[in-house]
Enzyme design. Structure first.
Site, PDB file in Angstrom:
ATOM      1  N   THR A   1       7.803   8.494  -5.127  1.00  0.00           N
ATOM      2  CA  THR A   1       6.372   8.590  -4.833  1.00  0.00           C
ATOM      3  C   THR A   1       6.091   8.819  -3.351  1.00  0.00           C
ATOM      4  OG1 THR A   1       6.544   6.224  -5.173  1.00  0.00           O
ATOM      5  CG2 THR A   1       5.188   7.444  -6.744  1.00  0.00           C
TER       6      THR A   1
ATOM      7  N   SER B   1       6.062  -4.032  -1.818  1.00  0.00           N
ATOM      8  CA  SER B   1       5.514  -2.706  -1.515  1.00  0.00           C
ATOM      9  C   SER B   1       4.137  -2.854  -0.894  1.00  0.00           C
ATOM     10  CB  SER B   1       5.393  -1.893  -2.810  1.00  0.00           C
ATOM     11  OG  SER B   1       4.644  -0.724  -2.566  1.00  0.00           O
ATOM     12  N   ALA B   2       3.854  -2.006   0.105  1.00  0.00           N
ATOM     13  CA  ALA B   2       2.529  -2.004   0.729  1.00  0.00           C
ATOM     14  C   ALA B   2       1.494  -1.364  -0.182  1.00  0.00           C
ATOM     15  CB  ALA B   2       2.598  -1.240   2.048  1.00  0.00           C
TER      16      ALA B   2
ATOM     17  N   LYS C   1       5.558   6.208   6.283  1.00  0.00           N
ATOM     18  CA  LYS C   1       6.266   5.477   5.224  1.00  0.00           C
ATOM     19  C   LYS C   1       6.167   3.968   5.446  1.00  0.00           C
ATOM     20  CE  LYS C   1       9.445   9.104   3.812  1.00  0.00           C
ATOM     21  NZ  LYS C   1      10.841   9.580   3.776  1.00  0.00           N
TER      22      LYS C   1
ATOM     23  N   GLU D   1      14.986  -0.681   1.566  1.00  0.00           N
ATOM     24  CA  GLU D   1      13.869   0.097   2.116  1.00  0.00           C
ATOM     25  C   GLU D   1      14.243   1.544   2.397  1.00  0.00           C
ATOM     26  OE1 GLU D   1      10.883   0.397   3.220  1.00  0.00           O
ATOM     27  OE2 GLU D   1       9.995  -1.562   2.952  1.00  0.00           O
ATOM     28  N   ASP D   2      13.229   2.421   2.456  1.00  0.00           N
ATOM     29  CA  ASP D   2      13.459   3.804   2.904  1.00  0.00           C
ATOM     30  C   ASP D   2      12.670   4.105   4.180  1.00  0.00           C
ATOM     31  OD1 ASP D   2      10.896   3.817   1.656  1.00  0.00           O
ATOM     32  OD2 ASP D   2      11.011   5.998   1.538  1.00  0.00           O
TER      33      ASP D   2
ATOM     34  N   ASP E   1      11.527  -2.392  -1.812  1.00  0.00           N
ATOM     35  CA  ASP E   1      10.382  -1.538  -1.544  1.00  0.00           C
ATOM     36  C   ASP E   1      10.250  -0.657  -2.801  1.00  0.00           C
ATOM     37  OD1 ASP E   1       8.398   0.000  -0.130  1.00  0.00           O
ATOM     38  OD2 ASP E   1       9.942   1.524   0.193  1.00  0.00           O
ATOM     39  N   LEU E   2       9.122  -0.020  -2.979  1.00  0.00           N
ATOM     40  CA  LEU E   2       8.930   0.817  -4.181  1.00  0.00           C
ATOM     41  C   LEU E   2       8.994   2.318  -3.868  1.00  0.00           C
ATOM     42  CD1 LEU E   2       7.993   1.150  -7.214  1.00  0.00           C
ATOM     43  CD2 LEU E   2       5.666   1.106  -6.318  1.00  0.00           C
ATOM     44  N   ASP E   3       8.003   2.777  -3.076  1.00  0.00           N
ATOM     45  CA  ASP E   3       7.882   4.212  -2.804  1.00  0.00           C
ATOM     46  C   ASP E   3       9.087   4.721  -2.011  1.00  0.00           C
ATOM     47  OD1 ASP E   3       5.251   4.404  -3.941  1.00  0.00           O
ATOM     48  OD2 ASP E   3       4.439   3.474  -2.139  1.00  0.00           O
TER      49      ASP E   3
ATOM     50  N   LYS F   1       3.944  -3.975   7.202  1.00  0.00           N
ATOM     51  CA  LYS F   1       5.234  -3.649   7.808  1.00  0.00           C
ATOM     52  C   LYS F   1       4.958  -2.903   9.119  1.00  0.00           C
ATOM     53  CE  LYS F   1       6.985  -2.957   3.114  1.00  0.00           C
ATOM     54  NZ  LYS F   1       7.448  -2.003   2.090  1.00  0.00           N
TER      55      LYS F   1
HETATM   56  C1  BG6 Z   1       3.704   2.344   0.899  1.00  0.00           C
HETATM   57  C2  BG6 Z   1       3.936   3.811   1.192  1.00  0.00           C
HETATM   58  O1  BG6 Z   1       4.639   1.905  -0.026  1.00  0.00           O
HETATM   59  O2  BG6 Z   1       2.396   2.150   0.371  1.00  0.00           O
HETATM   60  C3  BG6 Z   1       2.853   4.352   2.104  1.00  0.00           C
HETATM   61  O3  BG6 Z   1       5.221   3.967   1.795  1.00  0.00           O
HETATM   62  C4  BG6 Z   1       1.480   4.069   1.494  1.00  0.00           C
HETATM   63  O4  BG6 Z   1       3.049   5.741   2.274  1.00  0.00           O
HETATM   64  C5  BG6 Z   1       1.331   2.573   1.240  1.00  0.00           C
HETATM   65  O5  BG6 Z   1       0.448   4.502   2.374  1.00  0.00           O
HETATM   66  C6  BG6 Z   1      -0.017   2.204   0.606  1.00  0.00           C
HETATM   67  O6  BG6 Z   1      -0.090   2.758  -0.667  1.00  0.00           O
HETATM   68  P1  BG6 Z   1      -1.416   2.821  -1.566  1.00  0.00           P
HETATM   69  O7  BG6 Z   1      -0.892   3.275  -2.906  1.00  0.00           O
HETATM   70  O8  BG6 Z   1      -1.975   1.432  -1.608  1.00  0.00           O
HETATM   71  O9  BG6 Z   1      -2.318   3.782  -0.921  1.00  0.00           O
HETATM   72 MG    MG Z   2       9.070   3.194   0.924  1.00  0.00          MG
END
Ligand code: BG6
Ligand code: MG
Length: 219
Positions: free
Chosen positions: A17, A116-117, A45, A171-172, A9-11, A147
């Protein structure tokens, strides 16, 4: 199980972030008289931009107050603030231990994927100088489900050309851990005991990301 791939996962895992997302959503929500706190933020998240907005509006009892076009506008307003925050990012924003871990994985020829989403994922990796570490990045806009559905992790494994059971997912978010577990991967969770209770192995911080230790847990 022989591990061949690590799917990140990224954020909140590679960089902090998750904090920027919280700040930007909190500011947007305030404009509509909705208050969100850290406890509520745990539910956002790993959740897509539009689904996050729906959860916030529900939380404030305002789920029927806006048209789809207005919601699109609100989501892009939030993203505008978020993009401004990430513009200032540099490799110094990589979380502790992550760069050493990525180098260790590369030295041992593991395949690396990003699940990552976030639609901002590739830009953030660029800003952190980490794009070259990843063999594949899943494009979240091509997925049918977010997810906790396992689709994003299964897609990453498929793109890497390995079986899901040969992967470790990191993941977090509790929704992310659920997705990894449903994909039949070994789940590593970074975070508190409550939100990471379903993780196969939990760490308090990314400093605990050490290859030997994780491989010993997988066995
Ligand atoms: C996920 C985050 O990685 O990405 C969420 O944990 C976020 O908080 C989602 O809403 C979508 O991100 P973005 O940058 O496409 O708005
Ligand atoms: Mg995350």
């Amino acid at each position: 199980m022989s591990v061949k791939g690590f799917i990140f996962d990224l954020d909140g895992v590679i960089t902090d972030t998750a904090e920027y997302h919280f700040e930007a959503w909190q500011n947007l929500a305030k404009n509509y008289d909705i208050t969100i706190d850290r406890e509520f933020n745990e539910q956002l998240k790993g959740i897509s931009r539009m689904d996050s907005l729906d959860r916030i509006l529900n939380h404030g009892g305002r789920e029927t107050d806006f048209t789809e076009a207005q919601k699109e506008e609100m989501a892009s307003e939030k993203n505008g603030e978020y993009v401004k925050l990430i513009e200032k990012m540099t490799p110094e924003h990589i979380l502790p231990g992550v760069l050493d871990f990525l180098n260790e994985l590369k030295e041992h020829n593991y395949l690396l994927g990003l699940a990552s989403a976030s639609k901002n994922g590739p830009v953030i990796l660029e800003r952190l100088n980490l794009s070259g570490y990843f063999d594949t990045i899943v494009d979240p806009s091509l997925l049918a489900k977010g997810k906790p559905d396992p689709e994003i992790f299964l897609t990453a494994a498929h793109q890497l050309g390995v079986k899901p059971e040969e992967c470790v997912g990191i993941e977090d978010a509790s929704a992310g851990i659920e997705a990894i577990n449903k994909a039949k991967m070994f789940s590593v969770g970074v975070g508190d005991k409550e939100s990471m209770k379903e993780a196969d192995y939990r760490l308090d911080s990314t400093e605990g990301l050490v290859l030997d230790v994780i491989l010993n847990k997988v066995k």
